[in-house]
Design a protein around this motif. Structure first.
Motif, short mmCIF file in Angstrom:
data_model
loop_
_atom_site.label_atom_id
_atom_site.label_comp_id
_atom_site.label_asym_id
_atom_site.label_seq_id
_atom_site.Cartn_x
_atom_site.Cartn_y
_atom_site.Cartn_z
N ALA A 113 8.23 -7.68 10.05
CA ALA A 113 8.17 -6.29 9.58
C ALA A 113 6.76 -5.96 9.09
O ALA A 113 6.22 -4.87 9.37
CB ALA A 113 9.19 -6.06 8.47
N LYS B 212 4.43 -5.47 12.12
CA LYS B 212 4.64 -4.19 12.81
C LYS B 212 4.15 -3.00 11.98
O LYS B 212 3.59 -2.05 12.51
CB LYS B 212 6.13 -4.02 13.17
N LYS B 213 4.35 -3.08 10.66
CA LYS B 213 3.87 -2.00 9.78
C LYS B 213 2.33 -1.96 9.82
O LYS B 213 1.72 -0.89 9.87
CB LYS B 213 4.38 -2.24 8.35
N LEU C 198 -0.94 -3.81 1.89
CA LEU C 198 0.33 -4.34 2.42
C LEU C 198 0.22 -5.84 2.70
O LEU C 198 1.09 -6.63 2.29
CB LEU C 198 0.69 -3.58 3.72
N THR D 276 13.70 -4.11 12.01
CA THR D 276 12.37 -4.39 12.58
C THR D 276 12.43 -4.41 14.09
O THR D 276 11.51 -3.91 14.77
CB THR D 276 11.82 -5.73 12.04
N LYS E 144 8.34 4.15 11.60
CA LYS E 144 7.79 4.05 10.24
C LYS E 144 8.93 3.98 9.21
O LYS E 144 8.92 3.14 8.31
CB LYS E 144 6.92 5.28 9.98
N LEU F 235 10.75 0.58 9.42
CA LEU F 235 9.95 -0.52 8.85
C LEU F 235 9.92 -0.45 7.32
O LEU F 235 9.99 -1.47 6.64
CB LEU F 235 8.53 -0.49 9.42
N ASP F 236 9.84 0.78 6.79
CA ASP F 236 9.86 0.94 5.32
C ASP F 236 11.20 0.44 4.75
O ASP F 236 11.23 -0.23 3.72
CB ASP F 236 9.62 2.40 4.92
#
Length: 570
Positions: free
Chosen positions: A449, A452-453, A469, A416, A433, A436-437
């Motif tokens: 995390a 940020k996502k 999410l 992260t 991306k 974060l995934d």
């Protein structure tokens, strides 16, 4: 006459042994003046004793500089005594005559001098005086002090040697064990130094597991450290041990599990209401959650326990920082560093305050020092990276984030942190991306995390994905920031009523969350612009009143900013 005078020195010695320091100080001071006026009055050994007892009483009164000068005079007197006397020179071992057996140990005098120097923050002088004692004559406490001083000075090899010497003399010196582990000595090697005593004493079988646990702590393997300490904690003989609970709380904090960290700190606090260690981290966590009243109460309680430790000042500083009173937070952080230059939490507080006041270069110095003291703590690196991003040094931030990722391993936190830097550069959006995934696959509930996502999905205007999410993340936990962001996303898809509910929940968790308040007020304006105008004016006035208070209190606190002596790094 000599017999009478000798009895005076004996009286001084007896009072010193009885702990009558103020009486010793007065009488020895008068006797030393008599000796100065008539050098024949006392023998060299009597002068030596009087100087040592006088210095000891000064040490007890915390007059360290004065004590050092008297100890130095005592050692000079001892040298003269060794030359004139036929007695074998005493270097701490008792010499053969009865008189020399009464003399204060020269080794002890040097140790006291080193203590004075450390109190005066003259570590080099402390090392020099202890270094002058031959290795064979160093007692365990001398080796322990030397080890700590070497470690602080960055002389790691000498520090390891001294800690090992402490363990050779006292195999159950647990702080020396922690010292070795913190200097990257392997857990197995440390355990081998205590194996004989573990096998020979009953009910000590837990010690090898304890060493293993703290070996994991010092290599930054938080998960295995938590599991090992939990296994120790479950053993009936070590259940409810405050030190183990404090270590667990700190490990959960390092692993980003703030909820469990707070629980363990609360548990430790209930067992020991006078607990100070770790309370700075606990106060910081409460402040982050917006529980400022609890932080204030904690600070008051800690000040009642001791104002000579860094922790109460840090807790009070966290209250000021999260109340946006940065000048005062800066002063309190500096005061904490003055009391304990190894306080990581104080350095982070002062660094964050400097950063928010726009003094980024000074902040960077503090975060670097925090990293030096705690190389396995991610929040130290986060602070430094935020400074780099604040000064648009994206390249430096990227280098640092990559280093952390390689050093501490690919876990949800390091992924992260790297993604946070990647989000700042348009070229590395896709990489952010992916990172974060990966982080969310490892830990779907990791709040940083998720935030940020959500930020990434907001940029791409994928609000439905963002809502899914956030709902998923909020299924098993409640967090002010997540509720607020969910509110923002719901506004974007015109779900106003539910957005209002989310803002309300966010504000119930943290009444000081300005962004949730703004989101709510914006919606109220849009819903009924004509009817609400009157109320809005009132709300605005109330809001501005609060802001005015904060700014006012900050300007009151600006007086602290003038006290530059607090701000210099020790």
């Amino acid at each position: 006459l000599p017999a009478v005078i000798m009895s005076v020195v004996e009286h001084v010695r007896e009072m010193a042994a009885a702990g009558l320091h103020s009486n010793v100080r007065l009488l020895s001071g008068l006797l030393l003046t008599m000796s100065g006026n008539n050098p024949e009055l006392f023998s060299p050994s009597q002068k030596y004793q009087l100087l040592v007892y006088h210095a000891d009483s000064l040490f007890h009164d915390k007059e360290y500089r004065n004590a050092v000068s008297k100890y130095t005079m005592a050692l000079q007197q001892k040298k003269a005594l060794s030359k004139t006397s036929k007695v074998r020179p005493s270097t701490g071992n008792a010499a053969s005559t009865p008189q020399s057996q009464c003399l204060p140990s020269e080794i002890e005098v040097k140790y006291k001098m080193a203590e004075c120097y450390t109190m005066l923050k003259q570590d080099k002088d402390a090392i020099a005086i202890l270094d002058g004692i031959p290795s064979r004559q160093r007692t365990p406490k001398i080796n322990m002090m030397l080890a700590n001083l070497y470690k602080k000075a960055g002389q790691e090899r000498s520090s390891v040697t001294s800690y090992k010497e402490v363990l050779r003399q006292c195999p159950l010196a647990l702080d020396a064990i922690l010292g070795l582990l913190s200097l990257s000595v392997k857990g197995a090697e440390v355990a081998s130094m205590t194996i004989n005593i573990i096998q020979s004493i009953p009910n000590l079988d837990w010690l090898s597991v304890w060493i293993k646990a703290y070996a994991f702590v010092h290599t930054g393997d938080n998960t295995r450290a938590i599991n090992t300490i939990c296994s120790l904690e479950k053993k009936s003989l070590l259940r409810d041990n405050v030190d183990l609970l404090g270590s667990l709380a700190d490990l959960y904090f390092r692993a980003g599990d703030n909820k469990n960290s707070i629980l363990k700190f609360e548990q430790a606090q209930m067992l020991d209401p006078y607990l100070i260690k770790g309370m700075d981290v606990y106060g910081y966590l409460l402040a982050r959650e917006g529980r400022l009243e609890d932080v204030e109460n904690l600070g008051c309680r800690l000040f009642n326990i001791s104002d000579q430790h860094a922790e109460p000042w840090v807790v009070s500083g966290c209250h000021s920082f999260y109340s946006k009173r940065y000048s005062r937070a800066l002063y309190l952080g500096a005061k904490a560093i003055q009391l304990n230059s190894n306080s990581v939490q104080a350095l982070l507080l002062k660094g964050a305050a400097l950063r928010n006041m726009g003094r980024v270069q000074e902040a960077i110095i503090h975060f670097r020092e925090a990293i030096r003291l705690a190389p396995c703590r991610l929040d130290c690196y986060e602070g430094l990276i935020e400074c780099y991003l604040a000064s648009n040094s994206i390249r430096e931030a990227m280098v640092m984030a990559n280093n952390v990722y390689k050093t501490l391993g690919a876990n949800a936190q390091t992924l992260t942190l790297l993604a946070t830097v990647c989000l700042e550069d348009p070229v590395t959006q896709e990489k952010a991306k992916t990172l974060l995934d990966k982080a969310l696959t490892q830990r779907p509930d990791y709040i940083k995390a998720v935030v940020k996502k959500a930020e990434l999905l907001s940029r791409e205007q994928k609000y439905e994905d963002g809502i899914a999410l956030l709902r998923n993340a909020l299924a098993n936990q409640s967090d002010c920031v997540l509720h607020r962001i969910l509110g923002d996303f719901l506004v974007a898809v015109n779900e106003y009523q539910e957005a209002m509910d989310q803002y309300s929940i966010a504000l119930s968790l943290d009444p000081n969350d300005q962004k949730s308040l703004e989101g709510m007020q914006k919606m109220e304006k849009e819903e009924s612009p004509t009817d609400a105008t009157q109320e809005e004016d009132v709300d605005d006035m109330e809001g501005s009143g609060e802001e005015g208070d904060l700014e006012g209190s900050d300007s009151e606190a600006a007086q602290w900013a003038d006290q530059e002596q607090w701000f210099g790094m020790q």
